[in-house]
Design a protein around this motif. Structure first.
Motif, PDB file in Angstrom:
ATOM      1  N   GLU A  58       0.845  -1.191   0.000  1.00  0.00           N
ATOM      2  CA  GLU A  58       0.000   0.000   0.000  1.00  0.00           C
ATOM      3  C   GLU A  58       0.881   1.241   0.000  1.00  0.00           C
ATOM      4  N   ASP A  59       0.317   2.330  -0.486  1.00  0.00           N
ATOM      5  CA  ASP A  59       1.046   3.586  -0.626  1.00  0.00           C
ATOM      6  C   ASP A  59       0.765   4.488   0.569  1.00  0.00           C
ATOM      7  N   HIS A  60       1.818   4.900   1.273  1.00  0.00           N
ATOM      8  CA  HIS A  60       1.676   5.770   2.429  1.00  0.00           C
ATOM      9  C   HIS A  60       2.133   7.196   2.147  1.00  0.00           C
ATOM     10  N   ASP A  61       2.337   7.517   0.871  1.00  0.00           N
ATOM     11  CA  ASP A  61       2.788   8.864   0.530  1.00  0.00           C
ATOM     12  C   ASP A  61       1.738   9.903   0.898  1.00  0.00           C
ATOM     13  N   VAL A  62       2.207  11.100   1.262  1.00  0.00           N
ATOM     14  CA  VAL A  62       1.300  12.210   1.536  1.00  0.00           C
ATOM     15  C   VAL A  62       0.625  12.607   0.224  1.00  0.00           C
ATOM     16  N   GLU A  69       8.885  12.131   5.294  1.00  0.00           N
ATOM     17  CA  GLU A  69       8.999  12.659   6.654  1.00  0.00           C
ATOM     18  C   GLU A  69       9.196  14.177   6.618  1.00  0.00           C
ATOM     19  N   GLN A  70      10.054  14.647   5.714  1.00  0.00           N
ATOM     20  CA  GLN A  70      10.316  16.077   5.601  1.00  0.00           C
ATOM     21  C   GLN A  70       9.100  16.820   5.044  1.00  0.00           C
ATOM     22  N   GLU A  79      17.670  -5.325   6.841  1.00  0.00           N
ATOM     23  CA  GLU A  79      16.502  -5.140   7.694  1.00  0.00           C
ATOM     24  C   GLU A  79      15.774  -3.895   7.202  1.00  0.00           C
ATOM     25  N   PRO A  80      14.785  -4.059   6.324  1.00  0.00           N
ATOM     26  CA  PRO A  80      14.128  -2.907   5.687  1.00  0.00           C
ATOM     27  C   PRO A  80      13.507  -1.919   6.667  1.00  0.00           C
ATOM     28  N   GLU A  81      13.129  -2.387   7.873  1.00  0.00           N
ATOM     29  CA  GLU A  81      12.511  -1.479   8.843  1.00  0.00           C
ATOM     30  C   GLU A  81      13.495  -0.434   9.370  1.00  0.00           C
ATOM     31  N   ARG A  82      14.800  -0.630   9.128  1.00  0.00           N
ATOM     32  CA  ARG A  82      15.795   0.354   9.569  1.00  0.00           C
ATOM     33  C   ARG A  82      15.845   1.573   8.646  1.00  0.00           C
ATOM     34  N   PHE A  83      15.171   1.477   7.505  1.00  0.00           N
ATOM     35  CA  PHE A  83      15.207   2.565   6.534  1.00  0.00           C
ATOM     36  C   PHE A  83      13.872   3.305   6.532  1.00  0.00           C
ATOM     37  N   THR A  84      13.926   4.594   6.247  1.00  0.00           N
ATOM     38  CA  THR A  84      12.710   5.396   6.223  1.00  0.00           C
ATOM     39  C   THR A  84      12.667   6.247   4.963  1.00  0.00           C
TER      40      THR A  84
END
Length: 270
Positions: A25-29, A212-213, A202-207
């Motif tokens: 799923e897409d979580h982009d703003v 975020e900005q 470990e993909p969860e370590r990346f954002t």
């Protein structure tokens, strides 16, 4: 999750009833277009070029244009195609998993067993695991025959649609045909750099730093009620210029920097 397709996996005489769910799923703003003068929302209308009226979606058909000829295809016409009515994910072959080029992967879907028993589903899953094979399948989804890879992820069967070979462009860069000399020392330093960056994925370590900005920007504008000072919000922009150094020096400095970073990280964990 909501199922987007219901059918069955078939291989030989074995039939595995399943439901298909989007695995991602897409979580982009979500950003809208607005008029810069007054902030009014910009809308796009489905306007008929013959009568000039805005046309509701339920009154829109599709058409194939060939020169001066236009062939209109109604929803009933498209629904009459045999492949569109087929609810089978048909296994064409089982191939070694490492033979599938990742460049071919398109979209991913989860398959949920829907029969009275999960035995056929579990049997197929365990067979794929034990043989280290991926099933190449064909099925119809959204007015297109899909080629897909059926593989295992944990306890779930995953369907990953594949691009057709003619949908993948050929990379033709003449500069790569030139002979480039790599010294043993450069190769040694490059290998050391790879080793210094080596870790388990470990993909969860990346954002998603951009998203975020972007949220930070939206929150700042909401608080300020208008224009904001981007420097105070994000800090001063880093200078991306700097001196140009040769490849050997860049490799040496990169290895040293990576080792120093890892040493600091190890010290902070103590």
């Amino acid at each position: 999750m909501r199922a987007i397709w219901t059918g069955a996996i078939s291989f030989g005489l074995v039939n595995v009833p399943v439901k298909l769910y989007s695995a991602t799923e897409d979580h982009d703003v979500s950003l809208h277009q607005v008029h810069d003068a007054d902030g009014g929302r910009i809308h796009y209308e489905r306007r008929c070029e013959v009568c000039g009226r805005v046309t509701p979606y339920e009154h829109i058909d599709k058409a194939f244009v060939d020169g001066d000829e236009t062939i209109v295809l109604t929803r009933d016409d498209l629904a009459s195609i045999p492949q569109e009515r087929d609810r089978e994910i048909s296994v064409a072959e089982f191939v070694p998993s490492d033979q599938i080029d990742p460049l071919l992967f398109d979209r991913s879907y989860y398959l949920e067993p829907t029969g009275k028993t999960t035995k056929a589903y579990v049997l197929l899953r365990q067979t794929l695991e034990k043989t280290d094979r991926t099933a190449i399948v064909e099925f119809a989804l959204r007015q297109k025959t899909r080629l897909a890879a059926l593989r295992v992820r944990g306890k779930v069967l995953v369907l990953q649609t594949l691009l057709w070979p003619d949908e993948v462009r050929t990379a033709d860069f003449p500069v790569l045909d030139q002979t480039t000399r790599i010294t043993a020392k450069e190769m040694q330093l490059s290998a050391a750099l790879v080793k210094s960056f080596s870790d388990d994925f470990e993909p969860e370590r990346f954002t998603d730093e951009y998203q975020e900005q972007l949220r930070k920007l939206i929150d700042a504008k909401r608080s300020a009620g208008g224009a904001i000072d981007t420097e105070s919000t994000f800090g001063e922009a880093e200078d991306e210029g700097g001196e140009v150094i040769d490849l050997m020096e860049a490799l040496k400095q990169s290895v040293q920097r990576s080792r120093a970073t890892k040493k600091r990280a190890a010290g902070s964990r103590r």
